[in-house]
Design a protein around this motif. Structure first.
Motif, PDB file in Angstrom:
ATOM      1  N   THR A   1       2.608   1.607   8.161  1.00 32.98           N
ATOM      2  CA  THR A   1       2.170   2.137   6.865  1.00 32.98           C
ATOM      3  C   THR A   1       2.410   1.167   5.707  1.00 32.98           C
ATOM      4  O   THR A   1       2.041   1.466   4.578  1.00 32.98           O
ATOM      5  N   ASP A   2       2.997  -0.009   5.973  1.00 30.08           N
ATOM      6  CA  ASP A   2       3.311  -0.939   4.886  1.00 30.08           C
ATOM      7  C   ASP A   2       2.059  -1.331   4.094  1.00 30.08           C
ATOM      8  O   ASP A   2       2.015  -1.204   2.864  1.00 30.08           O
ATOM      9  N   LYS A   3       1.020  -1.788   4.807  1.00 30.14           N
ATOM     10  CA  LYS A   3      -0.208  -2.191   4.131  1.00 30.14           C
ATOM     11  C   LYS A   3      -0.958  -0.983   3.573  1.00 30.14           C
ATOM     12  O   LYS A   3      -1.679  -1.098   2.577  1.00 30.14           O
ATOM     13  N   LEU A   4      -0.788   0.157   4.218  1.00 34.77           N
ATOM     14  CA  LEU A   4      -1.483   1.363   3.754  1.00 34.77           C
ATOM     15  C   LEU A   4      -1.031   1.765   2.360  1.00 34.77           C
ATOM     16  O   LEU A   4      -1.815   2.323   1.585  1.00 34.77           O
ATOM     17  N   GLU A   5       0.230   1.508   2.033  1.00 35.17           N
ATOM     18  CA  GLU A   5       0.728   1.845   0.698  1.00 35.17           C
ATOM     19  C   GLU A   5      -0.037   1.069  -0.372  1.00 35.17           C
ATOM     20  O   GLU A   5      -0.351   1.607  -1.440  1.00 35.17           O
ATOM     21  N   LYS A   6      -0.351  -0.185  -0.081  1.00 33.80           N
ATOM     22  CA  LYS A   6      -1.126  -0.999  -1.026  1.00 33.80           C
ATOM     23  C   LYS A   6      -2.538  -0.449  -1.175  1.00 33.80           C
ATOM     24  O   LYS A   6      -3.081  -0.371  -2.287  1.00 33.80           O
ATOM     25  N   LEU A   7      -3.157  -0.046  -0.060  1.00 35.30           N
ATOM     26  CA  LEU A   7      -4.501   0.533  -0.108  1.00 35.30           C
ATOM     27  C   LEU A   7      -4.481   1.845  -0.878  1.00 35.30           C
ATOM     28  O   LEU A   7      -5.378   2.108  -1.698  1.00 35.30           O
ATOM     29  N   ALA A   8      -3.464   2.676  -0.644  1.00 40.19           N
ATOM     30  CA  ALA A   8      -3.355   3.940  -1.376  1.00 40.19           C
ATOM     31  C   ALA A   8      -3.252   3.702  -2.869  1.00 40.19           C
ATOM     32  O   ALA A   8      -3.879   4.411  -3.676  1.00 40.19           O
ATOM     33  N   ALA A   9      -2.488   2.685  -3.258  1.00 45.39           N
ATOM     34  CA  ALA A   9      -2.342   2.367  -4.681  1.00 45.39           C
ATOM     35  C   ALA A   9      -3.678   1.921  -5.277  1.00 45.39           C
ATOM     36  O   ALA A   9      -4.011   2.274  -6.417  1.00 45.39           O
ATOM     37  N   GLU A  10      -4.461   1.146  -4.503  1.00 43.39           N
ATOM     38  CA  GLU A  10      -5.774   0.710  -4.994  1.00 43.39           C
ATOM     39  C   GLU A  10      -6.701   1.907  -5.191  1.00 43.39           C
ATOM     40  O   GLU A  10      -7.434   1.987  -6.186  1.00 43.39           O
ATOM     41  N   ILE A  11      -6.660   2.847  -4.261  1.00 46.34           N
ATOM     42  CA  ILE A  11      -7.502   4.044  -4.381  1.00 46.34           C
ATOM     43  C   ILE A  11      -7.056   4.897  -5.563  1.00 46.34           C
ATOM     44  O   ILE A  11      -7.883   5.403  -6.335  1.00 46.34           O
ATOM     45  N   GLU A  12      -5.759   5.016  -5.749  1.00 43.32           N
ATOM     46  CA  GLU A  12      -5.245   5.808  -6.863  1.00 43.32           C
ATOM     47  C   GLU A  12      -5.546   5.162  -8.211  1.00 43.32           C
ATOM     48  O   GLU A  12      -5.613   5.857  -9.232  1.00 43.32           O
ATOM     49  N   SER A  13      -5.790   3.843  -8.218  1.00 38.63           N
ATOM     50  CA  SER A  13      -6.093   3.150  -9.469  1.00 38.63           C
ATOM     51  C   SER A  13      -7.423   3.583 -10.065  1.00 38.63           C
ATOM     52  O   SER A  13      -7.645   3.424 -11.272  1.00 38.63           O
ATOM     53  N   PHE A  14      -8.333   4.123  -9.242  1.00 37.75           N
ATOM     54  CA  PHE A  14      -9.574   4.681  -9.794  1.00 37.75           C
ATOM     55  C   PHE A  14      -9.595   6.207  -9.647  1.00 37.75           C
ATOM     56  O   PHE A  14     -10.654   6.827  -9.529  1.00 37.75           O
ATOM     57  N   ASP A  15      -8.380   6.784  -9.678  1.00 39.96           N
ATOM     58  CA  ASP A  15      -8.190   8.242  -9.657  1.00 39.96           C
ATOM     59  C   ASP A  15      -8.602   8.879  -8.338  1.00 39.96           C
ATOM     60  O   ASP A  15      -8.935  10.076  -8.297  1.00 39.96           O
ATOM     61  N   GLY A  16      -8.586   8.114  -7.255  1.00 35.27           N
ATOM     62  CA  GLY A  16      -8.824   8.682  -5.937  1.00 35.27           C
ATOM     63  C   GLY A  16      -7.538   9.247  -5.360  1.00 35.27           C
ATOM     64  O   GLY A  16      -6.446   9.069  -5.922  1.00 35.27           O
ATOM     65  N   ARG A  17      -7.664   9.908  -4.231  1.00 35.24           N
ATOM     66  CA  ARG A  17      -6.495  10.488  -3.566  1.00 35.24           C
ATOM     67  C   ARG A  17      -6.438   9.910  -2.155  1.00 35.24           C
ATOM     68  O   ARG A  17      -7.402  10.025  -1.385  1.00 35.24           O
ATOM     69  N   ALA A  18      -5.303   9.311  -1.811  1.00 36.31           N
ATOM     70  CA  ALA A  18      -5.140   8.710  -0.487  1.00 36.31           C
ATOM     71  C   ALA A  18      -3.743   8.983   0.022  1.00 36.31           C
ATOM     72  O   ALA A  18      -2.764   8.903  -0.725  1.00 36.31           O
ATOM     73  N   VAL A  19      -3.642   9.298   1.303  1.00 32.20           N
ATOM     74  CA  VAL A  19      -2.360   9.559   1.946  1.00 32.20           C
ATOM     75  C   VAL A  19      -2.210   8.652   3.165  1.00 32.20           C
ATOM     76  O   VAL A  19      -3.020   8.727   4.096  1.00 32.20           O
ATOM     77  N   PRO A  20      -1.222   7.762   3.189  1.00 34.71           N
ATOM     78  CA  PRO A  20      -0.970   6.942   4.375  1.00 34.71           C
ATOM     79  C   PRO A  20      -0.462   7.798   5.533  1.00 34.71           C
ATOM     80  O   PRO A  20       0.366   8.694   5.335  1.00 34.71           O
ATOM     81  N   VAL A  21      -0.971   7.529   6.726  1.00 32.56           N
ATOM     82  CA  VAL A  21      -0.590   8.282   7.921  1.00 32.56           C
ATOM     83  C   VAL A  21      -0.253   7.293   9.039  1.00 32.56           C
ATOM     84  O   VAL A  21      -1.076   6.436   9.375  1.00 32.56           O
ATOM     85  N   LYS A  22       0.927   7.420   9.604  1.00 40.45           N
ATOM     86  CA  LYS A  22       1.318   6.564  10.732  1.00 40.45           C
ATOM     87  C   LYS A  22       0.651   7.099  11.995  1.00 40.45           C
ATOM     88  O   LYS A  22       0.831   8.268  12.355  1.00 40.45           O
ATOM     89  N   MET A  23      -0.131   6.256  12.667  1.00 33.90           N
ATOM     90  CA  MET A  23      -0.818   6.684  13.884  1.00 33.90           C
ATOM     91  C   MET A  23      -1.060   5.493  14.799  1.00 33.90           C
ATOM     92  O   MET A  23      -1.626   4.481  14.397  1.00 33.90           O
ATOM     93  N   ASP A  24      -0.629   5.638  16.041  1.00 38.06           N
ATOM     94  CA  ASP A  24      -0.919   4.676  17.095  1.00 38.06           C
ATOM     95  C   ASP A  24      -1.930   5.341  18.029  1.00 38.06           C
ATOM     96  O   ASP A  24      -1.587   6.301  18.732  1.00 38.06           O
ATOM     97  N   VAL A  25      -3.161   4.855  18.040  1.00 36.06           N
ATOM     98  CA  VAL A  25      -4.208   5.545  18.792  1.00 36.06           C
ATOM     99  C   VAL A  25      -4.059   5.388  20.301  1.00 36.06           C
ATOM    100  O   VAL A  25      -4.784   6.025  21.058  1.00 36.06           O
ATOM    101  N   THR A  26      -3.123   4.557  20.753  1.00 33.80           N
ATOM    102  CA  THR A  26      -2.859   4.463  22.194  1.00 33.80           C
ATOM    103  C   THR A  26      -1.823   5.481  22.647  1.00 33.80           C
ATOM    104  O   THR A  26      -1.490   5.537  23.835  1.00 33.80           O
ATOM    105  N   ASP A  27      -1.330   6.296  21.739  1.00 31.09           N
ATOM    106  CA  ASP A  27      -0.282   7.273  22.022  1.00 31.09           C
ATOM    107  C   ASP A  27      -0.795   8.649  21.609  1.00 31.09           C
ATOM    108  O   ASP A  27      -0.962   8.926  20.420  1.00 31.09           O
ATOM    109  N   LEU A  28      -1.047   9.523  22.579  1.00 27.24           N
ATOM    110  CA  LEU A  28      -1.657  10.815  22.298  1.00 27.24           C
ATOM    111  C   LEU A  28      -0.806  11.664  21.358  1.00 27.24           C
ATOM    112  O   LEU A  28      -1.335  12.329  20.464  1.00 27.24           O
ATOM    113  N   SER A  29       0.510  11.642  21.534  1.00 24.42           N
ATOM    114  CA  SER A  29       1.365  12.427  20.638  1.00 24.42           C
ATOM    115  C   SER A  29       1.302  11.897  19.216  1.00 24.42           C
ATOM    116  O   SER A  29       1.341  12.667  18.245  1.00 24.42           O
ATOM    117  N   SER A  30       1.177  10.566  19.059  1.00 21.13           N
ATOM    118  CA  SER A  30       1.055   9.962  17.736  1.00 21.13           C
ATOM    119  C   SER A  30      -0.261  10.377  17.069  1.00 21.13           C
ATOM    120  O   SER A  30      -0.309  10.639  15.864  1.00 21.13           O
TER     121      SER A  30
END
Length: 255
Positions: free
Chosen positions: A43-72
Motif C-alpha cells: 500500500t506504500d505507493k497506493l497512498e501517493k495515488l490516493a493523495a493525487e485523487i484527493e487533490s481533485f476532490d476524488g475519493r480513494a481508499v488503498p486496499v492491500k490485496m495479493d491476487v495469488t492468495d484467495l483469502s487476501s
C-alpha cells in the motif's frame, strides 16, 4: 478536455493500481466521479495515488490485496466494500510477465504468471461477482488482457497463455453472469509505455521493434481512457463478452 462525471456515486475497484495502467485507470475513473478502491500487494505507493485523487476532490481508499492468495482477495474486497459500499465496477488489471525461451522457463516463473494473470483474475472476478449477485444491482467487470491473447509475443509463453485464458474467461463469465445484469468485457492493449518498460523503448532493440509496428509508435496509458470509460459506464449496457483491441493496429498487422 474535461472528463465526464457520469460515474458519480459508483464504486470502482482497480487491482494492480500501484503503477502503470492500473494507476491511470484509477485516476480516470475517479475523475469521472467514481469512488475508487485501489488495490495492490503493497500500500506504500497506493497512498501517493490516493493523495493525487484527493487533490481533485476524488475519493480513494488503498486496499492491500495479493491476487495469488484467495483469502487476501476476499479480505480486500470486503475491506473495500466496508469503506465505499458495494463494488459496481471492477477493473481486473493485476498482471506480471516472465521473459524466457519456452525451453528454459522455470516452473516457478510459469506458476507466478499463471497464478497472477489467470487464476488471480478469475478469483477477483468471482469475489466481486458474488457481491454483485448478492446485492442484485448488476455491475461492470472489465478484464485487462493483452494483444498477446491473440498473437505471439516472443519469449513470453506464460504471459501469452495467461492472457488467452483471460480473454476466454471474459466470454465464459459474460455468458454465465448476464442473467444477473453483470456485463463482463475486456481490453486487449497493445504496446504501452509504463515506468517498468520505458527504458526498453529508448534502447536499440526497443527502437527496432517500434519501427516494425503499424504506426511506428507505442501508446501511453491515457490511450486506454476512452475504452475504459465506455466499458465502465452506461454506454456498454448492451455489451457483454466483448474484447476491444487498443493496439494501434497491431492485431491486424503481420510481421
Amino acid at each position: 478536455m474535461t472528463t465526464p462525471t457520469f460515474l458519480d456515486g459508483k464504486h470502482a475497484l482497480v487491482t494492480g493500481a500501484s503503477s502503470g495502467l492500473g494507476w491511470q485507470f484509477a485516476l480516470t475513473l475517479a475523475r469521472a466521479g467514481a469512488k475508487v478502491s485501489i488495490a495492490a500487494r503493497s500500500t506504500d505507493k497506493l497512498e501517493k495515488l490516493a493523495a493525487e485523487i484527493e487533490s481533485f476532490d476524488g475519493r480513494a481508499v488503498p486496499v492491500k490485496m495479493d491476487v495469488t492468495d484467495l483469502s487476501s482477495i476476499r479480505d480486500g474486497v470486503a475491506a473495500a466494500e466496508t469503506e465505499l459500499g458495494p463494488v459496481n465496477i471492477l477493473v481486473n488489471n493485476s498482471g506480471v510477465s516472465a521473459l524466457s525461451r519456452s525451453e528454459s522457463i522455470s516452473e516457478e516463473d510459469f506458476d507466478l504468471v499463471m497464478d497472477t494473470n489467470a487464476k488471480g483474475a478469475f478469483f477477483v472476478a468471482q469475489s466481486v461477482a458474488q457481491s454483485m449477485i448478492r446485492h442484485g444491482n448488476g455491475g461492470k467487470i472489465i478484464n485487462i488482457a493483452s494483444v498477446a491473447a491473440n498473437r505471439v509475443l516472443k519469449q513470453n509463453i506464460a504471459y501469452c497463455m495467461s492472457k488467452a485464458a483471460v480473454q476466454h474467461m471474459t466470454a465464459a463469465l459474460a455468458d454465465e453472469w448476464g442473467k444477473y445484469k453483470i456485463q463482463v468485457n475486456g481490453i486487449n492493449p497493445g504496446y504501452i509505455v509504463t515506468g517498468i518498460n520505458r527504458d526498453y523503448w529508448d534502447s536499440e532493440p526497443g527502437k527496432k521493434l517500434i519501427e516494425k509496428l503499424p504506426g511506428r509508435r507505442v501508446g501511453e496509458p491515457a490511450h486506454l481512457d476512452g475504452v475504459l470509460l465506455l466499458l465502465a459506464g452506461p454506454g456498454s449496457d448492451f455489451m457483454t463478452g466483448s474484447m476491444i483491441e487498443v493496439d494501434d493496429g497491431l492485431t491486424a498487422h503481420g510481421f
